[in-house]
Design a protein around this motif. Sequence first.
Motif, PDB file in Angstrom:
ATOM      1  N   GLY A 470       0.816  -1.216   0.000  1.00  0.00           N
ATOM      2  CA  GLY A 470       0.000   0.000   0.000  1.00  0.00           C
ATOM      3  C   GLY A 470       0.840   1.252   0.000  1.00  0.00           C
ATOM      4  O   GLY A 470       0.601   2.182  -0.771  1.00  0.00           O
ATOM      5  N   ARG A 471       1.832   1.293   0.869  1.00  0.00           N
ATOM      6  CA  ARG A 471       2.715   2.463   0.902  1.00  0.00           C
ATOM      7  C   ARG A 471       3.565   2.555  -0.361  1.00  0.00           C
ATOM      8  O   ARG A 471       3.883   3.654  -0.819  1.00  0.00           O
ATOM      9  N   ALA A 472       3.942   1.423  -0.924  1.00  0.00           N
ATOM     10  CA  ALA A 472       4.682   1.448  -2.187  1.00  0.00           C
ATOM     11  C   ALA A 472       3.813   2.024  -3.306  1.00  0.00           C
ATOM     12  O   ALA A 472       4.304   2.755  -4.176  1.00  0.00           O
ATOM     13  N   LEU A 473       2.528   1.691  -3.284  1.00  0.00           N
ATOM     14  CA  LEU A 473       1.615   2.243  -4.287  1.00  0.00           C
ATOM     15  C   LEU A 473       1.477   3.748  -4.129  1.00  0.00           C
ATOM     16  O   LEU A 473       1.453   4.498  -5.111  1.00  0.00           O
ATOM     17  N   LEU A 474       1.404   4.220  -2.887  1.00  0.00           N
ATOM     18  CA  LEU A 474       1.291   5.658  -2.641  1.00  0.00           C
ATOM     19  C   LEU A 474       2.548   6.405  -3.064  1.00  0.00           C
ATOM     20  O   LEU A 474       2.481   7.546  -3.523  1.00  0.00           O
ATOM     21  N   GLN A 475       3.698   5.789  -2.892  1.00  0.00           N
ATOM     22  CA  GLN A 475       4.950   6.441  -3.285  1.00  0.00           C
ATOM     23  C   GLN A 475       5.025   6.684  -4.778  1.00  0.00           C
ATOM     24  O   GLN A 475       5.784   7.553  -5.223  1.00  0.00           O
ATOM     25  N   ASN A 476       4.265   5.932  -5.545  1.00  0.00           N
ATOM     26  CA  ASN A 476       4.260   6.095  -6.997  1.00  0.00           C
ATOM     27  C   ASN A 476       3.057   6.885  -7.474  1.00  0.00           C
ATOM     28  O   ASN A 476       2.668   6.777  -8.644  1.00  0.00           O
ATOM     29  N   ALA A 477       2.451   7.678  -6.611  1.00  0.00           N
ATOM     30  CA  ALA A 477       1.346   8.559  -6.967  1.00  0.00           C
ATOM     31  C   ALA A 477       1.777   9.997  -6.741  1.00  0.00           C
ATOM     32  O   ALA A 477       2.101  10.391  -5.612  1.00  0.00           O
ATOM     33  N   ALA A 478       1.796  10.794  -7.808  1.00  0.00           N
ATOM     34  CA  ALA A 478       2.222  12.185  -7.687  1.00  0.00           C
ATOM     35  C   ALA A 478       1.171  13.038  -6.983  1.00  0.00           C
ATOM     36  O   ALA A 478       1.500  14.091  -6.436  1.00  0.00           O
ATOM     37  N   PHE A 479      -0.080  12.583  -6.976  1.00  0.00           N
ATOM     38  CA  PHE A 479      -1.167  13.346  -6.366  1.00  0.00           C
ATOM     39  C   PHE A 479      -1.888  12.454  -5.358  1.00  0.00           C
ATOM     40  O   PHE A 479      -2.191  11.290  -5.649  1.00  0.00           O
ATOM     41  N   LYS A 480      -2.134  13.019  -4.173  1.00  0.00           N
ATOM     42  CA  LYS A 480      -2.905  12.312  -3.151  1.00  0.00           C
ATOM     43  C   LYS A 480      -4.045  13.212  -2.694  1.00  0.00           C
ATOM     44  O   LYS A 480      -3.811  14.357  -2.306  1.00  0.00           O
ATOM     45  N   LEU A 481      -5.258  12.683  -2.760  1.00  0.00           N
ATOM     46  CA  LEU A 481      -6.439  13.429  -2.337  1.00  0.00           C
ATOM     47  C   LEU A 481      -6.994  12.758  -1.087  1.00  0.00           C
ATOM     48  O   LEU A 481      -7.438  11.610  -1.132  1.00  0.00           O
ATOM     49  N   LEU A 482      -6.962  13.486   0.018  1.00  0.00           N
ATOM     50  CA  LEU A 482      -7.480  12.997   1.293  1.00  0.00           C
ATOM     51  C   LEU A 482      -8.782  13.719   1.589  1.00  0.00           C
ATOM     52  O   LEU A 482      -8.777  14.921   1.864  1.00  0.00           O
ATOM     53  N   LEU A 483      -9.880  13.003   1.507  1.00  0.00           N
ATOM     54  CA  LEU A 483     -11.168  13.564   1.887  1.00  0.00           C
ATOM     55  C   LEU A 483     -11.434  13.213   3.354  1.00  0.00           C
ATOM     56  O   LEU A 483     -10.505  12.863   4.081  1.00  0.00           O
ATOM     57  N   GLN A 484     -12.670  13.338   3.798  1.00  0.00           N
ATOM     58  CA  GLN A 484     -12.974  13.128   5.211  1.00  0.00           C
ATOM     59  C   GLN A 484     -12.497  11.745   5.662  1.00  0.00           C
ATOM     60  O   GLN A 484     -12.750  10.740   5.008  1.00  0.00           O
ATOM     61  N   GLN A 485     -11.790  11.716   6.817  1.00  0.00           N
ATOM     62  CA  GLN A 485     -11.195  10.492   7.322  1.00  0.00           C
ATOM     63  C   GLN A 485     -11.921  10.020   8.576  1.00  0.00           C
ATOM     64  O   GLN A 485     -12.531  10.805   9.305  1.00  0.00           O
ATOM     65  N   ASP A 486     -11.832   8.738   8.823  1.00  0.00           N
ATOM     66  CA  ASP A 486     -12.390   8.171  10.039  1.00  0.00           C
ATOM     67  C   ASP A 486     -11.462   8.452  11.210  1.00  0.00           C
ATOM     68  O   ASP A 486     -10.242   8.449  11.064  1.00  0.00           O
ATOM     69  N   ALA A 487     -12.064   8.706  12.370  1.00  0.00           N
ATOM     70  CA  ALA A 487     -11.254   9.047  13.549  1.00  0.00           C
ATOM     71  C   ALA A 487     -10.324   7.907  13.936  1.00  0.00           C
ATOM     72  O   ALA A 487      -9.232   8.143  14.473  1.00  0.00           O
ATOM     73  N   ALA A 488     -10.730   6.669  13.676  1.00  0.00           N
ATOM     74  CA  ALA A 488      -9.891   5.526  14.031  1.00  0.00           C
ATOM     75  C   ALA A 488      -8.678   5.388  13.119  1.00  0.00           C
ATOM     76  O   ALA A 488      -7.686   4.756  13.496  1.00  0.00           O
ATOM     77  N   ALA A 489      -8.726   5.976  11.921  1.00  0.00           N
ATOM     78  CA  ALA A 489      -7.627   5.829  10.962  1.00  0.00           C
ATOM     79  C   ALA A 489      -6.799   7.088  10.810  1.00  0.00           C
ATOM     80  O   ALA A 489      -5.798   7.078  10.090  1.00  0.00           O
ATOM     81  N   ILE A 490      -7.185   8.191  11.466  1.00  0.00           N
ATOM     82  CA  ILE A 490      -6.491   9.463  11.224  1.00  0.00           C
ATOM     83  C   ILE A 490      -5.053   9.422  11.706  1.00  0.00           C
ATOM     84  O   ILE A 490      -4.177  10.050  11.114  1.00  0.00           O
ATOM     85  N   SER A 491      -4.760   8.669  12.764  1.00  0.00           N
ATOM     86  CA  SER A 491      -3.372   8.598  13.233  1.00  0.00           C
ATOM     87  C   SER A 491      -2.490   7.903  12.207  1.00  0.00           C
ATOM     88  O   SER A 491      -1.345   8.308  11.979  1.00  0.00           O
ATOM     89  N   THR A 492      -3.019   6.867  11.553  1.00  0.00           N
ATOM     90  CA  THR A 492      -2.255   6.177  10.508  1.00  0.00           C
ATOM     91  C   THR A 492      -2.038   7.089   9.308  1.00  0.00           C
ATOM     92  O   THR A 492      -0.950   7.130   8.725  1.00  0.00           O
ATOM     93  N   VAL A 493      -3.084   7.833   8.929  1.00  0.00           N
ATOM     94  CA  VAL A 493      -2.965   8.771   7.809  1.00  0.00           C
ATOM     95  C   VAL A 493      -1.965   9.877   8.141  1.00  0.00           C
ATOM     96  O   VAL A 493      -1.140  10.260   7.301  1.00  0.00           O
TER      97      VAL A 493
END
Length: 555
Positions: A470-493
């Motif tokens: 998952g992190r390897a996939l994100l490293q190969n994305a020039a653009f990241k769009l973060l919309l509303q996040q869940d409170a349980a996952a915000i620390s990971t994000v």
Amino acid sequence: MQIHQRHVQLGPRMARSLHLAKWPRSLAPGFLQQLMATGAPMDIALHLGPIPSEQAARQLEWQKVRFESARSLSLRRGKTMSPEAEIALEDVTRLRDDIQRGRERLFHASLSLTLHADDPDTLDELTQRASAHFAAALGRLDPLPFRQREGLLSTQPLSLNAVAAWRTLDTSSVARCFPFSPPDLDTRSGALYGIDMRACAPIVYDPWDGTHLNANTAVLARSGSGKSFATKLGVLRGICRGVVAYVIDPEGEYADMARSAGGRVLSPGVAGQGMNPFVLDRSDPEELLQRIGSLRRLIEVMVGERLSAERRAALDHALASYYARPSERTGFRDFYRFLEEDDPEGLAKLLRPFASGSLRHLLSDEGDDLLHNEALVTVFDLRLLEPELRPAAAMVCTETVWAAAARDPRPRLLVVDEVWSIMQHPEGAAFMVSMAKRARKHRLGLQFITQDVQDLLSEDHSRTITGHSGRALLQNAAFKLLLQQDAAAISTVADAFDLPEDLQRWLVSCPRGDGLLLAKGERFPIRIEATPEETEVIEWRHGGQRSTNQKGPSQ
């Protein structure tokens, strides 16, 4: 309109004009960026008037003589000049030398700003914040009592400085006042993706213009945050610029939008709508080698298990031998017949459901219409398939799009919704990471969407591929769009994207359609808005009915 002592009433809103009476002695580059980044509604006007170089040199020479005379007089009296006078003498001497050498010019400058608010308390708060910004740099704002009319006129696009208060600045100081707005993505050569909530500036860029690392985009959000609406809006605006779009849709959310936009919907597994990812360009040895590896991983996902080392070697040998022989047309059934001729490892038995069983319509030897008859939007609707079969079908569709991109490189967008359903399989994870790395070669933009943010960002070093894919996939994305996040996952994000606490709290509570765009090392608070016409196309339902239970972020 009503003019009061310290504000102006403009209908239901209030405005207060201020003037920079005392300029800071030194200005940092982009001096006004932080003020604009607060997102407060304001109008800023910087009036400039050039001073002829000869006149500027005479004025500076006269000021230098005056300061030197004052210093000589102070020394005769046994005193020293004040620190302000010493600094002023140094500045005048430096400016005079720079002007005489043609390095600098002098300008008459005047800076005014008008703040807008709905109530007096908000207007007072904005005034304090603006005053504090200039006070931190040893500047001072004049509230312009009984001169609000002049201040309001000075900030209108009339080229009129009604305040009529000027300060002399050199070229370097004037340059540090620009730009007004914070860093933006307004390239004027792409599609509109949203509005920068800090400066109300449009966010416009072209992922395929060559200035970005790649055209890949990651969309991470919780359920109901507007990620599907934002993706559909991006697809619509992209096809208006000639970008061919493909969508892998596991739940059938994009089918009606594609039909209303003049596209087509294919249902893999239905007779006559099969895919043919076995079409390869044999003229490129490098591409042939990579595609054989992709097909091997695809077959492993299709059979639903990781093959043993012997079977993997046998499958690789069979694929290489199949494409080494001369043939005008390649396809799965042709490969299956080739495999049945010599199959010591029993691979043909594993693939039998795709040749003559219930999944025989998923792969087809005739399914190369994507290569010769591309539609503006093509949606692969996978909702008719069982959940355990969707990852294999998604990889079949992805491989088919890759074949089209390899044959005719042009701007294409491949949207993979709920990408975690593919990433949770080791071969699917390796396939997606490999495609993200190679997509730029054929001008393919990969946009992957998931609401399983925590699963995608988690790291498990005990799992060789899926533990960090998952992190390897994100490293190969020039653009990241973060919309509303869940409170349980915000620390990971926050850990993955290095987000401060204020942005973490905002992402948990931001309204639907608002989010954070990460691009070029910057963070852009973005609001995704659609016109009524775009909303009608996005929310159109089969039969001409518009959805009443879904609304766009702008509504």
